[in-house]
Design a protein around this motif. Structure first.
Motif, PDB file in Angstrom:
ATOM      1  N   GLN A  15       0.880  -1.176   0.000  1.00 55.62           N
ATOM      2  CA  GLN A  15       0.000   0.000   0.000  1.00 55.62           C
ATOM      3  C   GLN A  15       0.914   1.222   0.000  1.00 55.62           C
ATOM      4  O   GLN A  15       1.307   1.674  -1.066  1.00 55.62           O
ATOM      5  CB  GLN A  15      -0.971  -0.050   1.184  1.00 55.62           C
ATOM      6  CG  GLN A  15      -2.057  -1.109   0.955  1.00 55.62           C
ATOM      7  CD  GLN A  15      -3.138  -1.101   2.004  1.00 55.62           C
ATOM      8  OE1 GLN A  15      -3.446  -0.078   2.619  1.00 55.62           O
ATOM      9  NE2 GLN A  15      -3.759  -2.254   2.227  1.00 55.62           N
ATOM     10  N   CYS A  16       1.306   1.696   1.192  1.00 52.00           N
ATOM     11  CA  CYS A  16       2.262   2.811   1.159  1.00 52.00           C
ATOM     12  C   CYS A  16       3.646   2.321   0.741  1.00 52.00           C
ATOM     13  O   CYS A  16       4.474   3.086   0.264  1.00 52.00           O
ATOM     14  CB  CYS A  16       2.334   3.518   2.505  1.00 52.00           C
ATOM     15  SG  CYS A  16       3.404   2.716   3.723  1.00 52.00           S
ATOM     16  N   GLY A  17       3.925   1.043   0.944  1.00 51.71           N
ATOM     17  CA  GLY A  17       5.172   0.446   0.492  1.00 51.71           C
ATOM     18  C   GLY A  17       6.331   0.533   1.460  1.00 51.71           C
ATOM     19  O   GLY A  17       7.354  -0.122   1.268  1.00 51.71           O
ATOM     20  N   CYS A  47       3.313  -4.119   9.432  1.00 51.30           N
ATOM     21  CA  CYS A  47       2.794  -3.319   8.316  1.00 51.30           C
ATOM     22  C   CYS A  47       1.621  -2.527   8.842  1.00 51.30           C
ATOM     23  O   CYS A  47       0.562  -3.089   9.103  1.00 51.30           O
ATOM     24  CB  CYS A  47       2.349  -4.191   7.150  1.00 51.30           C
ATOM     25  SG  CYS A  47       1.570  -3.198   5.856  1.00 51.30           S
ATOM     26  N   ARG A  48       1.787  -1.237   9.041  1.00 45.07           N
ATOM     27  CA  ARG A  48       0.715  -0.425   9.605  1.00 45.07           C
ATOM     28  C   ARG A  48      -0.433  -0.275   8.608  1.00 45.07           C
ATOM     29  O   ARG A  48      -1.561  -0.016   8.991  1.00 45.07           O
ATOM     30  CB  ARG A  48       1.288   0.936  10.016  1.00 45.07           C
ATOM     31  CG  ARG A  48       0.319   1.873  10.696  1.00 45.07           C
ATOM     32  CD  ARG A  48      -0.232   1.317  12.003  1.00 45.07           C
ATOM     33  NE  ARG A  48      -0.804   2.354  12.843  1.00 45.07           N
ATOM     34  CZ  ARG A  48      -1.836   2.166  13.655  1.00 45.07           C
ATOM     35  NH1 ARG A  48      -2.402   0.972  13.753  1.00 45.07           N
ATOM     36  NH2 ARG A  48      -2.298   3.166  14.397  1.00 45.07           N
ATOM     37  N   CYS A  49      -0.144  -0.399   7.315  1.00 47.86           N
ATOM     38  CA  CYS A  49      -1.216  -0.318   6.314  1.00 47.86           C
ATOM     39  C   CYS A  49      -2.064  -1.586   6.307  1.00 47.86           C
ATOM     40  O   CYS A  49      -3.127  -1.607   5.714  1.00 47.86           O
ATOM     41  CB  CYS A  49      -0.653  -0.097   4.922  1.00 47.86           C
ATOM     42  SG  CYS A  49       0.188   1.475   4.732  1.00 47.86           S
ATOM     43  N   CYS A 108       7.040  -0.472   4.509  1.00 50.34           N
ATOM     44  CA  CYS A 108       7.534  -1.634   5.257  1.00 50.34           C
ATOM     45  C   CYS A 108       8.012  -2.738   4.335  1.00 50.34           C
ATOM     46  O   CYS A 108       8.533  -3.745   4.796  1.00 50.34           O
ATOM     47  CB  CYS A 108       6.414  -2.204   6.130  1.00 50.34           C
ATOM     48  SG  CYS A 108       5.132  -3.037   5.141  1.00 50.34           S
ATOM     49  N   GLN A 109       7.774  -2.571   3.025  1.00 49.23           N
ATOM     50  CA  GLN A 109       7.864  -3.740   2.144  1.00 49.23           C
ATOM     51  C   GLN A 109       9.289  -4.218   1.900  1.00 49.23           C
ATOM     52  O   GLN A 109       9.495  -5.411   1.676  1.00 49.23           O
ATOM     53  CB  GLN A 109       7.122  -3.482   0.825  1.00 49.23           C
ATOM     54  CG  GLN A 109       5.628  -3.188   1.000  1.00 49.23           C
ATOM     55  CD  GLN A 109       4.817  -4.350   1.561  1.00 49.23           C
ATOM     56  OE1 GLN A 109       5.259  -5.493   1.522  1.00 49.23           O
ATOM     57  NE2 GLN A 109       3.633  -4.054   2.101  1.00 49.23           N
ATOM     58  N   MET A 154       4.104   3.984   9.469  1.00 50.40           N
ATOM     59  CA  MET A 154       5.359   3.222   9.482  1.00 50.40           C
ATOM     60  C   MET A 154       6.573   4.139   9.271  1.00 50.40           C
ATOM     61  O   MET A 154       7.611   3.963   9.893  1.00 50.40           O
ATOM     62  CB  MET A 154       5.278   2.176   8.377  1.00 50.40           C
ATOM     63  CG  MET A 154       5.927   0.866   8.693  1.00 50.40           C
ATOM     64  SD  MET A 154       5.309   0.147  10.202  1.00 50.40           S
ATOM     65  CE  MET A 154       6.841  -0.328  10.905  1.00 50.40           C
TER      66      MET A 154
HETATM   67  S1  FES Z   1       2.563  -1.003   3.128  1.00 50.68           S
HETATM   68 FE1  FES Z   1       2.463   0.697   4.433  1.00 50.68          FE
HETATM   69  S2  FES Z   1       3.373  -0.034   6.245  1.00 50.68           S
HETATM   70 FE2  FES Z   1       3.266  -1.783   5.007  1.00 50.68          FE
END
Ligand code: FES
Ligand code: FES
Lengths: 154, 747
Positions: free
Chosen positions: A94-96, A130-132, A98-99, B350
């Motif tokens: 999603q936001c990427g 992963c907060r998303c 943590c990926q 994050m």
């Molecule tokens: S994709 Fe946003 S924190 Fe994992």
């Protein structure tokens, strides 16, 4: 201090206690490895040290001396690693943010355990936040990358 | 009101910093269509840009911040569809903060719903211009040519690429927008399709630039020790010790501002060094002594008890009233009463807040993971005493936002330090900084009293709330919820009950309060959704049936006559009615996918909750198991009616994310304050859901609809916590009226 990073020999002239995370990000401009907590709690900073996943925020750079470090940048340049392919297939990010860490943890898991069970996936990946909330797709992507595609989770 | 016009390449370059080699279209949206929930002034304008270049590349400027919703993909997807562009030749460019874009704030779940129509019109106008250019080139009739997949094709088979026509199209007058046909939904090429997000490949290789990844030559890394309590002041600190530490270049005190907090920098001391680690280490040497001020008495547990006592004890200011509630309660066969508590929460995106500033040549450049580039521009300009035009804001990718990154305080810090040192400065918040100095999601206490008649039908609903308001960060001393805040479910309950009265109490703010993903819907839907379940059980009815019966007949809700100004997330009720049919629809469609009502093993239960927020309708059902004091959420199911959906995959992703976000706060989310200071500081004591807590089954469904597009990023969150509390009751008979649930169970 000599470290091999993504197959390249690097000479680093910094204090031995500097966490590998900051060495990568601030001294080597490898910013793919992320800062999330600085306390070994979130996994965003996961890299491989001689093939083992470590939290680079908790690893002094001296511990990497003479060893091989693999970061997300070294996994593949074109996202062709099977884990990256599965990640793209399932549109995991999603936001990427943590990926990088998720992918490095998943790669390490599959190197150790090529066909992990649900329980093994959960326990290997629970150090990565992963907060998303992309978790269900992470599970599915790991299944696919390990050739267990299409198997419904219990 | 929206208009579209062609602009010159020179003007485009000036406005956007992007050079184009063909046709450029600018679309403007003006007026009330933009008046959002929080922050968009009436009458503001938003400009959007699409260019077709000589090489055929179509560039679409994304004016919204990407924080994980896929908006950098969804908005261009709409334009590309109408213009019949080939998606592989579309380039998405992130817009700078610029007054000429109008509002670029990304919050309130409104990106798609605000811009769906104009994005389609832009695409259609581009397509029509290219068609006209081709018809002219061939001296053909316009009816003989049509766009298809990046080409204009003549009936006789001749074809020209968009690129070959871009220069001609630029010279033509714009087609009459009123006459311009839009595609029928069956002809959509991209709208409603799962287009992978444009950043996907880069996110999987680490080749991305978030706020924290910005690197400017000569840049200093700053870490700031900030006041532990609201309005605390630095008395003294050990500047020399920090200065002596390796790598340190400067140590600078930042002066706080009096209330209201606004988006000012907090009082603190910054350490600037040549790298992050040196700054962090030296910060430990600062040894600051603080004047802790008047808010150092704030203890959140005590405070919540006070608020709870207040709401259950007596009447507050009436926000909405229908019938004679007291009389009806007097006649009721059964009375149900309950008080619900919701704690403070932190966003914990994050990526923590990070901003980089560089002042040079009379301008200030900011690079930040911001949801609000213009607020950043305005606030930085005001702080530095500069003209807004002299402040440029580069929006990076956001490693999550959830509302935290709509506050530009961290950019203000970077700007102040950059001015002071004359060098580029990056301010990185640690996780501890992020959790301890958040704009916290507010705590809330609510009291409900309901009356049932002899048939178990609801005849009276009395509700009172006390919640420190967001307004307090803009108005010192503000301590009552405003209409827009009460419109987030508390004031807009959709029940067909003959008598109702909703009241508000004062609640002073002792911390910076901010908006977090779905905002006040979180505490209010927790109260409403739990109380509905309590009423259902008191009435001896299945909760699903009780929800449907209490929502009542199909109708569009009106609030004016009951004294309540329902703000409807900034949109008119004519455009976005509150339709009870759609709320009931998500409940029935969801429970139809489940074995609802079937017996479960001992210790297991289903819970349900539904709510309308950000103009979308959502029902959530969860199945839990409670065994030996351990709570396990086994399944989560969500049905959302968000009208037209542009990118179903991204909507599912948002819903999945919302289930997990809701799960985190329900099970473990709490920030406590002791003597004015947050107790929690990192993921060990402010845990968020991890993979092993995520149910094996998280299923999301989208209601097929061609109603106008409504919000998707936030509305999934509110029903989650009450659905779990209701499931716990079904499993155990134990009613939980406060989250997080780890106060009672191990999770
Ligand atoms: S994709 Fe946003 S924190 Fe994992
Ligand atoms: S940053 Fe290393 S584990 Fe979180």
């Amino acid at each position: 201090m000599k470290i091999t990073i993504n197959g390249k020999n690097q000479e680093l002239d910094i204090a031995p206690e500097v966490p590998l995370l900051w060495a990568l990000r601030d001294h080597l401009q490898l910013t793919g490895t992320k800062f999330g907590c600085g306390k070994g709690l979130c996994g965003a900073c996961t890299v491989h040290l001689n093939g083992t996943p470590v939290r680079s925020c908790q690893t002094p750079v001296s511990a990497a001396a003479g060893k091989e470090v693999l970061t997300i940048e070294g996994l593949s340049v074109d996202a062709s690693h099977p884990v990256q392919v599965a990640w793209k297939e399932h549109n995991v990010p999603q936001c990427g943010y943590c990926q990088s860490g998720q992918i490095m943890s998943a790669v390490a898991l599959l190197e150790r355990t090529p066909t992990p069970s649900d329980v093994e996936i959960d326990s290997a990946m629970s150090g990565n936040i992963c907060r998303c909330g992309t978790y269900t797709r992470i599970r599915t992507a790991i299944k696919q990358a390990s050739g267990q595609a299409g198997e419904e989770q219990a | 009101m929206s208009t579209i016009c062609k602009i010159s390449r020179r003007r485009f370059l000036a406005l956007t910093g992007v050079s184009a080699s063909g046709m450029v279209l600018m679309g403007s949206v003006t007026g009330s269509a933009l008046a959002g929930v929080l922050d968009t002034p009436q009458g503001s304008t938003l400009n959007l840009f699409v260019s077709v270049n000589a090489d055929g590349v179509v560039e679409i400027i994304a004016h919204r911040s990407e924080m994980g919703t896929g908006i950098r993909t969804s908005l261009p997807q709409i334009v590309a569809d109408e213009m019949e562009a080939d998606w592989s030749r579309v380039k998405v460019i992130q817009g700078l903060a610029n007054a000429d874009y109008g509002s670029q704030n990304t919050d309130g779940s409104r990106s798609v719903r605000d811009f769906y129509q104009i994005m389609r019109q832009m695409g259609a106008a581009a397509r029509a211009s290219l068609e006209l250019a081709a018809a002219n080139r061939w001296s053909a009739s316009i009816s003989d040519v049509a766009a298809s997949n990046h080409q204009i094709i003549h009936r006789d088979g001749r074809r020209l690429d968009f690129g070959e026509l871009a220069a001609d199209a630029a010279e033509l007058p714009l087609p009459d927008m009123a006459q311009l046909p839009l595609k029928e939904s069956k002809d959509f090429r991209y709208i409603g399709k799962d287009i992978p997000i444009v950043d996907l490949q880069d996110m999987c290789t680490g080749n991305t630039t978030y706020g924290i990844d910005v690197r400017i030559p000569g840049m200093l890394f700053a870490s700031i020790e900030r006041t532990p309590v609201l309005q605390g002041k630095v008395i003294s600190f050990d500047k020399d010790a920090a200065l002596k530490a390796p790598g340190v270049v400067d140590v600078i005190k930042i002066k706080g501002q009096p209330l209201p907090s606004m988006f000012h920098a907090l009082e603190g001391v910054a350490v600037l060094a040549t790298d992050s680690y040196s700054a962090l280490k030296a910060r430990e040497q600062l040894n600051i002594s603080w004047d802790r001020g008047t808010h150092a008495t704030h203890n959140s547990n005590v405070y919540l008890e006070e608020l709870a006592a207040k709401v259950s004890a007596g009447p507050g200011k009436v926000a909405r009233e229908r019938g004679d509630t007291d009389a009806a309660l007097g006649k009721a066969t059964k009375i149900v009463e309950a008080t619900y508590l919701a704690p403070y929460l932190a966003h914990a995106s994050m990526e923590p807040p990070v901003a980089t500033a560089h002042l040079h040549d009379g301008i200030c450049e900011i690079w930040a993971c911001t949801q609000t580039p213009q607020k950043t521009q305005q606030t930085v300009a005001a702080t530095l005493g500069m003209d807004e035009k002299a402040v440029t804001v580069h929006v990076t990718l956001l490693g999550g936002g959830f509302g935290r990154k709509s506050k530009p305080d961290f950019s203000v810090e970077a700007a102040l330090l950059a001015r002071e040192t004359g060098r580029p400065v990056q301010v990185t918040w640690t996780r501890e900084d992020d959790i301890r100095h958040d704009y916290f999601h507010s705590c809330s206490a609510q009291y409900y009293k309901g009356g049932l008649d002899e048939r178990g039908e609801l005849i009276a609903w009395l509700a009172r709330e006390a919640t420190p308001p967001i307004l307090s960060i803009f108005q010192a001393g503000a301590n009552m919820q405003d209409d827009a805040s009460l419109s987030q479910s508390f004031g807009s309950i959709p029940f067909a009950v003959a008598n109702l009265r909703l009241e508000s109490h004062e609640a002073d703010a002792h911390v910076r309060i901010g908006w977090m993903r779905s905002v006040f819907n979180i505490p209010y839907v927790f109260g409403i959704g739990s109380f509905m379940d309590e009423l259902a059980h008191a009435a001896g009815k299945d909760p699903r049936d009780f929800w449907l019966e209490t929502i009542g007949a199909d109708r569009e809700l009106e609030f004016d006559e009951e004294g309540f100004r329902f703000t409807n997330y900034g949109r008119s009720l004519a455009d976005f009615p509150y339709a009870t049919r759609r709320l009931k629809g998500v409940i029935t469609q969801l429970t139809d996918t489940l074995p609802w009502g079937e017996a479960l093993p001992e210790g297991q239960g289903w819970g349900l909750c539904a709510a309308r927020s950000f103009l979308s309708y959502v029902a959530v059902a969860t199945r839990v198991e409670v065994k030996d004091g351990r709570l396990r959420v086994m399944e989560m199911h969500c049905m959302m009616d968000a009208g037209t959906v542009v990118n179903p995959d991204r909507v599912h992703a948002q819903m999945e994310g919302a289930m997990i976000f809701g799960l985190s706060l329900a099970l473990m989310g709490e920030i406590e304050f002791k003597e004015g200071e947050p107790v929690q500081s990192n993921f060990h004591d402010y845990p968020v859901a991890r993979l092993n807590q995520v149910p094996p089954m998280v299923k999301t469904h989208i209601v097929a609809s061609d109603a106008p597009a409504s919000g998707v990023g936030e509305p999934g969150v509110p029903p989650v916590a009450p659905s779990i509390a209701n499931a716990i009751f079904a499993a155990t008979g134990q009613r939980i009226r406060e989250f997080p649930f780890n106060k009672v169970f191990s999770v």
